[in-house]
Design a protein around this motif. Sequence first.
Motif, PDB file in Angstrom:
ATOM      1  N   PRO A   8       0.813  -1.219   0.000  1.00 42.22           N
ATOM      2  CA  PRO A   8       0.000   0.000   0.000  1.00 42.22           C
ATOM      3  C   PRO A   8       0.846   1.269   0.000  1.00 42.22           C
ATOM      4  CG  PRO A   8      -0.893  -1.589   1.552  1.00 42.22           C
ATOM      5  CD  PRO A   8       0.442  -2.112   1.132  1.00 42.22           C
ATOM      6  N   ALA A   9       1.935   1.278   0.782  1.00 46.96           N
ATOM      7  CA  ALA A   9       2.810   2.452   0.799  1.00 46.96           C
ATOM      8  C   ALA A   9       3.468   2.649  -0.561  1.00 46.96           C
ATOM      9  CB  ALA A   9       3.874   2.290   1.885  1.00 46.96           C
ATOM     10  N   ASP A  10       3.893   1.560  -1.194  1.00 47.76           N
ATOM     11  CA  ASP A  10       4.505   1.660  -2.524  1.00 47.76           C
ATOM     12  C   ASP A  10       3.513   2.242  -3.525  1.00 47.76           C
ATOM     13  OD1 ASP A  10       6.781   0.514  -1.453  1.00 47.76           O
ATOM     14  OD2 ASP A  10       6.320  -1.502  -2.184  1.00 47.76           O
ATOM     15  N   ALA A  11       2.273   1.768  -3.464  1.00 48.01           N
ATOM     16  CA  ALA A  11       1.263   2.263  -4.393  1.00 48.01           C
ATOM     17  C   ALA A  11       0.951   3.735  -4.133  1.00 48.01           C
ATOM     18  CB  ALA A  11      -0.004   1.420  -4.287  1.00 48.01           C
ATOM     19  N   LEU A  12       0.917   4.126  -2.862  1.00 49.14           N
ATOM     20  CA  LEU A  12       0.664   5.531  -2.531  1.00 49.14           C
ATOM     21  C   LEU A  12       1.777   6.429  -3.068  1.00 49.14           C
ATOM     22  CD1 LEU A  12      -0.801   6.090   1.056  1.00 49.14           C
ATOM     23  CD2 LEU A  12      -1.452   7.205  -1.067  1.00 49.14           C
TER      24      LEU A  12
END
Length: 330
Positions: free
Chosen positions: A314-318
Motif C-alpha cells: 500500500p505504501a509503494d502504491a501511494l
Amino acid sequence: MVADTPPALALSEIAAEVDAGLAGLDLPAEPAGLYGPVRYVLEGRGKRVRPALVLLAAQAFGGDGARRRAMPAALGVETFHNFTLVHDDIMDRAATRRGRATVHQRWDVPTAILAGDLMMGLACDLVARTEGTPLAPLLRSHYAMVARLCEGQTLDMAFEARPDVTTDEYLDMIDRKTGALLDHALDLGARVGGARPADADALRQSGRALGRAFQIQDDLLDLTADADTWGKPVGGDLVEGKRTFLVLAARERAGDDDRAWLAAVLGGGLAPERVGHVRERLDRLGVLADAAAAVDRYTAAGRRGLDVLPDGPPADALRALALGLASRSA
C-alpha cells in the motif's frame, strides 16, 4: 492487494473497485430529472485518485480490514470531488468534461446545481457510513475540507480582479482549493487505519504539498502540453486572464520591457494567436524552469510526508500515485 501486486496494477484495481462501489449506490429512480444526472456524473470513469488515497492510507496503517471499512469514506470523497466538478463547469461555462457533455449542457443549469447539491449531501452521508471509527472526527474533518475548498474557490475568483496577487497568496489559495481534498482523503484513510495523530498530520502535510505540485503542473501544462492530448486549448488560462503560478512569478521578476505584455495577460486581453509569443517570453524569464523546479520540490515534500507509512505494497502504491499526480503530461 497481495504482496507482489505492482503499484500500477494496485491503482487500477482500486479504480475498478471504486467504479463498482459508485455504480452500486442505492439511489432512487425518481425524480429521474435529479437522479439521472447524478448517475451520469458518477459513471464518468475518472482516475479515482482521491478514493485511492483514502483506501491505501487505511490499508497501510490498518491492513485489509481497514481498507474495507474505509470504502464508504472513499466513495464519499470521490462523490464530493465530482460534485465540485459539476459546479466548476457551471462557473467556467465548460461544455465538456472527460470527453462528455457537462451536466448543465446536457440538461440545464438549475438541474446541474441541484444534482451537485445532492451529491454534496450524499458525500457527507457516505463518510458517515464508515464503521469501526469514531464518526465525529471524520465529519469534522469533512466539514473543514468543505470550508477550505470553498474559501480557495472564492479567493481564486477574487484574484481575477486583482493585478497585485503574489505567488505566496496563490500558493495559499492552492492549499485550500486543490490541497484541501487531497489532505482530507489521506486524513480519512489514516484515521480509519488507526494511525497515530503525528502520522496522520504528516499525511495531511503531504496532501497539501502534493496539491501544490499538482496545480503548478497543471498551470505549466496549460502552456506547454501537446494540444492533441491536453483536451482543451493550450494557453487557455492565459487567454482568460487567469492568475497562474507562471504569470505571477513572471510579474514578480519582470523588468520594464516585460510589463506591457504581462499587463495584457493579467487583463485578460491576450489573443489566442499570441500564446506562443508569451510562452517564449516566459521561457526567457526562466519562469517555465522555475515552475518545473517547484513541481519537483513540492512532489519531493509530498513523498517525504509519506515516509510515515508502514512499509508494504500500500505504501509503494501511494508513493507511485503521489509521483503520478505531479508528473502527468495530460
